[in-house]
Design an enzyme around this catalytic site. Structure first.
Site, mmCIF file in Angstrom:
data_model
loop_
_atom_site.group_PDB
_atom_site.id
_atom_site.type_symbol
_atom_site.label_atom_id
_atom_site.label_comp_id
_atom_site.label_asym_id
_atom_site.label_seq_id
_atom_site.Cartn_x
_atom_site.Cartn_y
_atom_site.Cartn_z
ATOM 1 N N ASP A 1 0.829 -1.208 0.000
ATOM 2 C CA ASP A 1 0.000 0.000 0.000
ATOM 3 C C ASP A 1 0.860 1.254 0.000
ATOM 4 O O ASP A 1 2.084 1.197 0.149
ATOM 5 C CB ASP A 1 -0.905 0.015 1.234
ATOM 6 C CG ASP A 1 -1.917 -1.110 1.236
ATOM 7 O OD1 ASP A 1 -2.423 -1.435 0.145
ATOM 8 O OD2 ASP A 1 -2.196 -1.660 2.321
ATOM 9 N N TYR B 1 6.395 -10.101 6.434
ATOM 10 C CA TYR B 1 6.404 -8.654 6.653
ATOM 11 C C TYR B 1 7.041 -8.366 8.010
ATOM 12 O O TYR B 1 6.840 -9.105 8.975
ATOM 13 C CB TYR B 1 4.988 -8.080 6.646
ATOM 14 C CG TYR B 1 4.390 -7.892 5.277
ATOM 15 C CD1 TYR B 1 4.516 -6.673 4.598
ATOM 16 C CD2 TYR B 1 3.694 -8.923 4.658
ATOM 17 C CE1 TYR B 1 3.961 -6.493 3.342
ATOM 18 C CE2 TYR B 1 3.136 -8.748 3.393
ATOM 19 C CZ TYR B 1 3.271 -7.532 2.743
ATOM 20 O OH TYR B 1 2.728 -7.362 1.496
#
EC number: 5.4.99.12
Length: 272
Positions: free
Chosen positions: A62, A120
């Protein structure tokens, strides 16, 4: 730019690993009217190839989210030494995007669908003063956090669950079922490091889980709250989406049969 004509007998498939600072981009994916990492990368690769190049990524980060190791593939009939795809492309890229590795792979490989696990990392600073040097590259809260309580809550999320409470309302996935294989939390003085590993992630899933962990860490809810959120499957009951600043795509795992390098980066804490 000359558009490619598809003929698998003349095409080669290249896999690239890259890192980028996501602060100046609207995210990975190309979107009308904004600058994306994908558009920058494809423009530079097309300059090296002399033809239009399109890439497919392992994950779509994002706006404001960074990558220590994003993986993409491209198909082209243009033959270049692997080093040319690295150095030539980097010469045409802005300073906040860099190709790290290039490999040739068989035609049936797919950067997204061949991936078996994604990792992540989230770096979160807990101190009264906001970050200066690492502004935009690290998350921040001004209050202390309880590591043990967050670790207890994290254990409740491990496994195969319906993560509806942690998906964005804009998420396009047909199912909220995901297999979270690892959620480790460590503390290094004022810095907390969260490691998330799963077969795949829902839109905003990591940042939504992180928001819940922070609520628990500051004492707003007990660790058991995470189990309740999983059971209720209601996004409106969970914590707000946390800031993208400290989030990094750090690794993508593929089966050994592809004979690819290990795409996993753990960045030392002193050079975040």
């Amino acid at each position: 730019m000359i558009p490619p004509k598809r003929n698998k007998h003349f095409f080669v498939k290249i896999v690239l690993a890259l890192e980028y600072d996501g602060r100046g981009y609207c995210g990975w994916q190309k979107q009308p009217g904004c600058l994306s990492v994908q558009s920058r990368l494809e423009s530079a690769l097309s300059g090296v190839a002399g033809r239009q190049i399109q890439v497919v990524a392992a994950g779509r980060t994002d706006a404001g989210v960074h990558a220590l190791c994003q993986v993409v593939h491209l198909e082209t009939c243009v033959r270049r030494p692997l080093n040319a795809w690295i150095r030539g492309t980097n010469a045409l890229l802005p300073g906040d995007i860099s190709i790290l590795e290039a490999s040739e792979v068989s035609d049936d490989f797919h950067a997204r669908f061949s991936a078996t696990e994604r990792t992540y990392l989230y770096y979160l600073l807990s101190r009264p003063a906001r970050p200066g040097i690492h502004h935009g590259k690290i998350g921040w809260v001004h209050y202390p956090l309880d590591l043990e309580k967050m670790q207890m809550a994290a254990k409740l999320l491990i496994g195969k669950h319906d993560f509806s409470a942690f998906r964005s309302s804009e998420c396009q996935s047909r199912t909220a079922i995901r297999q979270l294989t690892r959620l480790n939390i460590s503390q290094h003085q004022q810095l907390f490091v969260f490691e998330f590993c799963a077969n795949a992630f829902l839109h905003h899933m990591v940042r939504n889980i992180l928001g819940g962990l922070v609520y628990i860490g500051r004492g707003k809810y007990p660790p058991e709250w995470m189990r309740i959120l999983l059971e209720k499957r209601d996004r409106t009951l969970a914590a707000p989406t946390f800031s993208p600043d400290g989030l990094y795509l750090s690794g993508v795992r593929y089966d050994a049969r592809w004979n690819l390098p290990v795409f996993n980066v753990t960045r030392p804490l002193d050079i975040i």
